[in-house]
Structure formats: structure tokens, C-alpha cells
Scaffold this active site. Structure first.
Site, PDB file in Angstrom:
ATOM      1  N   ASP A 168      -2.947   4.762  -2.330  1.00 51.08           N
ATOM      2  CA  ASP A 168      -3.912   5.406  -1.450  1.00 51.08           C
ATOM      3  C   ASP A 168      -4.339   6.777  -1.988  1.00 51.08           C
ATOM      4  O   ASP A 168      -3.496   7.556  -2.451  1.00 51.08           O
ATOM      5  CB  ASP A 168      -3.221   5.582  -0.085  1.00 51.08           C
ATOM      6  CG  ASP A 168      -4.165   6.039   0.997  1.00 51.08           C
ATOM      7  OD1 ASP A 168      -5.096   5.291   1.313  1.00 51.08           O
ATOM      8  OD2 ASP A 168      -3.950   7.147   1.531  1.00 51.08           O
ATOM      9  N   ASP A 223       0.860  -1.177   0.000  1.00 51.99           N
ATOM     10  CA  ASP A 223       0.000   0.000   0.000  1.00 51.99           C
ATOM     11  C   ASP A 223       0.904   1.238   0.000  1.00 51.99           C
ATOM     12  O   ASP A 223       1.743   1.389   0.893  1.00 51.99           O
ATOM     13  CB  ASP A 223      -0.859  -0.032   1.275  1.00 51.99           C
ATOM     14  CG  ASP A 223      -2.167   0.710   1.125  1.00 51.99           C
ATOM     15  OD1 ASP A 223      -2.183   1.746   0.444  1.00 51.99           O
ATOM     16  OD2 ASP A 223      -3.164   0.262   1.719  1.00 51.99           O
ATOM     17  N   GLU A 265      -6.608   4.144  -5.628  1.00 52.66           N
ATOM     18  CA  GLU A 265      -7.857   4.413  -4.913  1.00 52.66           C
ATOM     19  C   GLU A 265      -8.364   5.774  -5.362  1.00 52.66           C
ATOM     20  O   GLU A 265      -7.689   6.783  -5.174  1.00 52.66           O
ATOM     21  CB  GLU A 265      -7.613   4.421  -3.396  1.00 52.66           C
ATOM     22  CG  GLU A 265      -8.894   4.588  -2.598  1.00 52.66           C
ATOM     23  CD  GLU A 265      -8.669   5.025  -1.156  1.00 52.66           C
ATOM     24  OE1 GLU A 265      -9.516   4.742  -0.311  1.00 52.66           O
ATOM     25  OE2 GLU A 265      -7.643   5.679  -0.880  1.00 52.66           O
ATOM     26  N   HIS A 310     -11.018  -2.019   4.389  1.00 53.86           N
ATOM     27  CA  HIS A 310     -10.818  -1.593   5.771  1.00 53.86           C
ATOM     28  C   HIS A 310     -11.504  -0.267   6.086  1.00 53.86           C
ATOM     29  O   HIS A 310     -11.461   0.190   7.231  1.00 53.86           O
ATOM     30  CB  HIS A 310      -9.319  -1.479   6.045  1.00 53.86           C
ATOM     31  CG  HIS A 310      -8.683  -0.426   5.170  1.00 53.86           C
ATOM     32  ND1 HIS A 310      -8.594  -0.547   3.798  1.00 53.86           N
ATOM     33  CD2 HIS A 310      -8.147   0.783   5.470  1.00 53.86           C
ATOM     34  CE1 HIS A 310      -8.028   0.531   3.303  1.00 53.86           C
ATOM     35  NE2 HIS A 310      -7.744   1.352   4.290  1.00 53.86           N
ATOM     36  N   ASP A 311     -12.090   0.371   5.085  1.00 54.57           N
ATOM     37  CA  ASP A 311     -12.793   1.633   5.306  1.00 54.57           C
ATOM     38  C   ASP A 311     -14.312   1.471   5.227  1.00 54.57           C
ATOM     39  O   ASP A 311     -15.044   2.437   5.456  1.00 54.57           O
ATOM     40  CB  ASP A 311     -12.388   2.663   4.236  1.00 54.57           C
ATOM     41  CG  ASP A 311     -10.921   3.047   4.323  1.00 54.57           C
ATOM     42  OD1 ASP A 311     -10.370   3.064   5.436  1.00 54.57           O
ATOM     43  OD2 ASP A 311     -10.326   3.339   3.266  1.00 54.57           O
TER      44      ASP A 311
HETATM   45  C1  GLC Z   1      -7.526   5.965   2.317  1.00 58.09           C
HETATM   46  C2  GLC Z   1      -7.345   4.794   3.237  1.00 58.09           C
HETATM   47  C3  GLC Z   1      -7.846   5.184   4.596  1.00 58.09           C
HETATM   48  C4  GLC Z   1      -7.017   6.341   5.086  1.00 58.09           C
HETATM   49  C5  GLC Z   1      -7.011   7.493   4.083  1.00 58.09           C
HETATM   50  C6  GLC Z   1      -5.909   8.459   4.378  1.00 58.09           C
HETATM   51  O1  GLC Z   1      -8.848   6.281   2.093  1.00 58.09           O
HETATM   52  O2  GLC Z   1      -7.960   3.661   2.703  1.00 58.09           O
HETATM   53  O3  GLC Z   1      -7.834   4.113   5.497  1.00 58.09           O
HETATM   54  O4  GLC Z   1      -7.506   6.798   6.309  1.00 58.09           O
HETATM   55  O5  GLC Z   1      -6.800   7.047   2.775  1.00 58.09           O
HETATM   56  O6  GLC Z   1      -4.664   7.917   4.087  1.00 58.09           O
END
Ligand code: GLC
Ligand code: CA
Length: 540
Positions: free
Chosen positions: A201, A100, A243, A317-318
Site C-alpha cells: 500500500d 495487502d 502501489e 477498490h479506490d
Molecule cells: C491506498 C489504499 C486505500 C487507502 C490508502 C491508505 O491508496 O488503496 O484504500 O485508503 O492507501 O492506506
């Protein structure tokens, strides 16, 4: 390369949230030796790669998404040696490791930021995003995702720095070519260690323009991504997945262009936002509509066909546990977990399974003090202060808190679900005695074995990777059905999304071969039973 040549077009990826997967030393925190000890389990499930949430050195303000050293492993997870061993041991089992990369921001404890704060003429100052100002009057009213202003005052400098997430996650300045070069060098260093790819990310937020109020999709975004891809992603058929919360099919075609100039694919979240009110915070819930869900999937499946690539996921995980949102986590838990899996795994794209999803793990209803996530804790405080009733705040948290997905993996029915010999950093979901790996491994009809079969099917039949997509029964309020067709065959997927029986007008499945179904005799009943799902094929 054609569709079937990239390994990741036929792959299924498993996401691990390391903190909650397996603790090996009793400190209550999952770690790398713990993951290594569970590789046999993952091999048995049949996955091709593991996406690991961040395990770099980090003060853990946002559970590792606040990195203080990209080239070191946090002590609580183990050592770089452990990491290297994990890469090798996974490879021995045909499993690749996906790291990641958090490139939009660092931790405020990163060396770059510590230097940056020392003075405006420090060589690292321009690694971050600063604006001159006066105390108490932020440059503008932009808000951070985790609450509060996106600007933080640093008295010694007479400047504000910009942070899209927590105060402890200062945004990197991508307009500085030295920042970009350092990042590309770091990515190549990881690639040289033998990792199989990267998840990027909040990548759509790196090219922010805070003066214009722009966070996602800044004007220079795709220039930066193409530069990064050319500099770091071209060797070794890496899988790269960005993402991108604010993606549209048009943007996703750029991100996942088959010419390989950007990424392999992106995560877009349109389907996961369908339970919230438009234009509001994720906590403001809206009733679910299957028709809207169908329209969203149809859009992505058809518009990326032959010119891009989808990632397929319900959980991460979110996000809350899917069986508790779109399924039924009561009496129909197993049926609905399998139905949701059938629906997703029949589509075109690369499926992701989030730890515990293959067991049908559910959301939790904790007391306020049991929550750990910075986003949930901030929301609770803010809404309390704003006068929301406690019950309403908790309703939002039960439905949407990220901690729903972060409770420990449920391995068996012993203390702490076999996750840890100590006190876990976050409580175990109390239903672990009924829902756990040990029980499901013994039961041939378990959700686990159903996922195992779905994963195998994808490898056996080329139509999964290649077929086009046609939505059937678009207006039906209970049934989600579609077909996929390629030169080699035709696949039909029929799912009852409701807890009620459903009349199904389709008949062609009678002439097709059933590949998998979630009732013992799927395909034979006159009506679809609650959450019934099946997949049929003709051709090969
Ligand atoms: C992404 C991650 C999340 C994190 C955010 C900031 O959305 O998946 O868990 O808090 O980025 O890095
Ligand atoms: Ca540990």
C-alpha cells in the site's frame, strides 16, 4: 529468470474487497468463510492468484487500511484459522493468496502508537513521526489525503504527529531501523504461512520528509525498498506489487527491475487520472480524450519493455467502475465492458480483475446518507462548507467515489444479490437483478465468459507475455489499436472506444486468425460497430 519463468508473468490476478465479497453469517459484512465458499467460482473464472484487501485487526476507520495488529485477523472477517484454511484451499485449486501490506502507517489503536503516545522516552515513540510545537500552529501546512491538516496535536506530549491519511492513521517512521526490522520480520512470518505474495500500500510514501513537504518519492525510498526486498522477498518466487501513485516509467524501472532487487511490478495510475483536471483534486472532472489515453498506455508499454514489468488494471477498490467511466453503462454495457477487457488483456504485464469487473458491474448513484467511505464523506462535508452546489458535489461523487467499487458483489437476483442474509454494511447496487453471476454463468455470451476466454488465451500464446508493443492509428479519435510481436507470433488488437460506428483503415487482420471478438461476427463488418473489439493472431 527469463520472462516466462516467473509464474506471475503469465498470471491473472483477481482482487477481492473482503467486506463486500461474500457474507457467510448474516452480519452484513463479507468474511473469510464467504471467500472460501466462492473459490470454485474463481477457479472456474480461471485466475491464478487473489489479492485480498486488508483483513488484519483494525478499527475500520479506513476499511482495514488502518491496522492495529499485523499478525491477527479482524474478528469480523473470521480467525487466523480461517485465513490458514483459505490459503490451503486456494492452493488446492492452484490459486495463490496475495496479502495487502499497509506499511506507511498503522491505526492509532496499534500497540506501537499507544505506547508512542505515553512519552517521548517510550521505546516506541520514535516509531512515528513527531514534531514539537504549540497548539493551533501546525509545523507546516501539509494536508492529509482524506482532508484537514496532516498534523495532529497531542497535548500530553506537546507534540504533533504526522499522518498522510486520516487522523487515525499515524505515519510510521521508516528512518528508524527498528521499525523496518519489525516490519520485515512480520512479512517473513506471513510468507512462512504460504502466501504467494504481497501488495504494498502507498509504498512510494513511506520515505516521507515532512519538513521538506515531501510525501511521495523521498530520497531514501529505494534504499528502504531494496533493504526490504533483500530481507523478505527473496524466497519462493513471491509476487510483489507496490502501489505508487506518483510513479513515472523511470521510477517504475527501478521498482520492477528484472534483477529482483525491489518488486515484481508497480501499480501506476496515470491512465486513471485522465478524467480529472491536471493539478486539481480527483473530484474536479475533465472531459475524456482517447488520444491522451493512447499516449499514456503507449508510453508505459514501450518504456518498460525488457527492463521492467507493468501491472494492467482498470479497477480497484479506490477507483470507479471502468464501464461507467470509459465505457457505456447503458445500452452498450456488455459490449463496452468486453471492449475494455480486450484492450487491457492484450497488453504486456500482469492483468488484475477487480471483483465484479468480470460481470461489467457499474457505478452507483446513492443518496448522500448511503455513502460509507471516509474520503467521500469528508469531501461532501468540506465542499458543502465551501459553498459548492449540492448537484455539483454529487456529480463528482457519482463519478469518482470509492464506494462505486465497494457495493456488494452481485451473485444472483435474490435479496441483497446473494451477498448476505442480513443487512449489508453498504447498499447493493439496485441493478443486481439484471447484472449477476448466476445469470452470466448461464449465458455463453456474457461478460463473465468473455473474461474467462481472455484469461485462457494469455496462457496459450507466449506473445502476450513476450511481445513488444506498437501503437497503430495514433491520431484516430475513436479507435485504439495496437500490435504485439515476439519471435513466436504477432497479435493485433482493435477496439472502438465510442458508441458510434468507426471506419478502420487497418486491413492486415483479414489475413490473421480471430482469437476473440465481442460481436458475433467481429471482423466481417465494413465498419467497426459501437464498442466493437477484436484480437487477431498469426503464428502461435
Ligand atoms: C491506498 C489504499 C486505500 C487507502 C490508502 C491508505 O491508496 O488503496 O484504500 O485508503 O492507501 O492506506
Ligand atoms: Ca460476515
Amino acid at each position: 529468470m527469463t520472462n516466462r519463468e516467473h509464474w506471475w508473468k503469465n498470471a491473472v490476478i483477481y482482487q477481492i474487497y473482503p467486506k463486500s465479497f461474500q457474507d457467510s453469517n448474516g452480519d452484513g459484512i463479507g468474511d473469510i468463510p464467504g471467500i472460501i465458499s466462492r473459490l470454485d467460482y474463481l477457479q472456474e473464472l480461471g485466475i491464478d492468484a487473489i489479492w485480498l484487501c486488508p483483513m488484519y485487526r483494525s478499527p475500520q476507520d479506513d476499511n482495514g487500511y488502518d491496522i492495529s495488529d499485523y499478525q491477527d485477523i479482524d474478528l469480523m472477517f473470521g480467525t487466523m484459522r480461517d485465513m490458514e484454511e483459505l490459503i490451503v484451499k486456494a492452493r488446492e485449486r492452484g490459486i495463490r493468496i496475495i496479502m495487502d501490506l499497509v506499511l506507511n502507517h498503522t491505526s492509532d489503536e496499534h500497540r506501537w502508537f499507544r505506547e508512542a503516545k505515553k512519552g517521548k522516552d517510550n521505546p516506541y515513540h520514535d516509531y512515528y513521526v513527531w514534531r514539537d510545537g504549540v497548539p493551533g500552529k501546525a509545523p507546516n501546512d501539509m494536508r492529509a489525503t482524506f482532508g484537514g491538516s496532516a498534523w495532529e496535536w497531542v497535548p500530553g506530549l506537546g507534540q504533533y504527529y504526522f499522518h498522510q491519511f486520516s487522523v487515525r492513521q499515524p505515519d510510521l517512521n521508516w528512518d528508524n531501523p527498528r521499525v523496518r526490522e519489525e516490519i520485515y520480520r512480520m512479512i517473513r512470518w506471513w510468507a512462512d504461512k504460504g502466501v504467494g505474495g504481497f501488495r504494498l500500500d502507498v509504498i512510494d510514501q513511506i520515505a516521507k520528509e515532512p519538513d521538506l513537504g515531501i510525501t511521495a518519492n523521498g530520497p531514501k525510498l529505494h534504499d528502504y525498498i531494496r533493504e526490504m526486498s533483500a530481507a523478505a522477498f527473496q524466497e519462493g518466487d513471491l509476487i510483489t506489487v507496490g502501489e505508487a501513485w506518483g510513479s513515472t516509467p523511470e521510477l517504475a524501472k527501478l521498482y520492477s527491475n528484472p534483477d529482483g532487487s525491489e518488486f515484481s511490478m508497480v501499480f501506476q495510475f496515470e491512465h486513471s487520472g485522465l478524467d480529472q483536471q491536471e493539478g486539481k483534486a480527483k473530484w474536479d472532472l475533465a472531459p475524456l480524450s482517447l488520444q491522451r489515453m493512447k499516449a499514456v498506455f503507449e508510453k508505459w508499454q514501450t518504456q518498460l519493455y525488457d527492463c521492467g514489468w507493468n501491472s494492467l488494471f482498470w479497477n480497484n477498490h479506490d477507483l470507479p467502475r471502468i464501464v461507467s467511466r470509459w465505457g457505456n453503462d447503458g445500452v452498450y454495457r456488455e459490449y463496452s465492458a468486453k471492449m475494455l477487457a480486450t484492450l487491457l488483456h492484450g497488453m504486456q504485464g500482469t492483468p488484475y480483475i477487480y471483483q465484479g469487473e468480470e460481470l461489467g458491474m457499474t457505478n452507483v448513484r446513492f443518496a448522500p446518507e448511503q455513502y460509507r467511505d471516509i474520503e467521500t464523506l469528508n469531501l461532501y462535508r468540506e465542499r458543502k462548507e465551501a459553498g459548492y452546489p449540492e448537484a455539483e458535489i454529487m456529480r463528482s461523487i457519482y463519478a469518482k467515489s470509492r464506494d462505486n467499487a465497494r457495493t456488494p458483489m452481485q451473485w444472483d437476483d435474490s435479496a441483497q444479490a446473494g451477498f448476505s442474509g442480513g443487512e449489508p454494511w453498504i447498499d447493493v447496487n439496485p441493478n443486481y437483478r439484471a447484472i449477476n453471476v448466476a445469470a452470466q454463468r448461464q449465458d455463453p455470451d456474457s461478460v463473465f465468459h468473455y473474461y474467462q476466454r481472455l484469461i485462457r488465451l494469455r496462457r496459450e500464446y507466449p506473445v502476450f507475455a513476450e511481445g513488444n508493443f506498437r501503437l497503430l492509428l495514433a491520431d484516430d479519435a475513436q479507435i485504439f489499436a495496437y500490435e504485439r510481436e515476439s519471435e513466436t507470433g504477432k497479435l493485433l488488437v482493435i477496439c472502438n472506444f465510442s458508441g458510434e460506428p468507426a471506419e478502420c483503415g487497418l486491413t492486415e487482420q483479414k489475413q490473421m486468425k480471430l482469437l476473440i471478438g465481442n460481436y458475433k461476427d467481429t471482423g466481417n463488418a465494413r465498419q467497426l460497430r459501437p464498442y466493437e473489439a477484436g484480437m487477431w493472431i498469426c503464428g502461435k
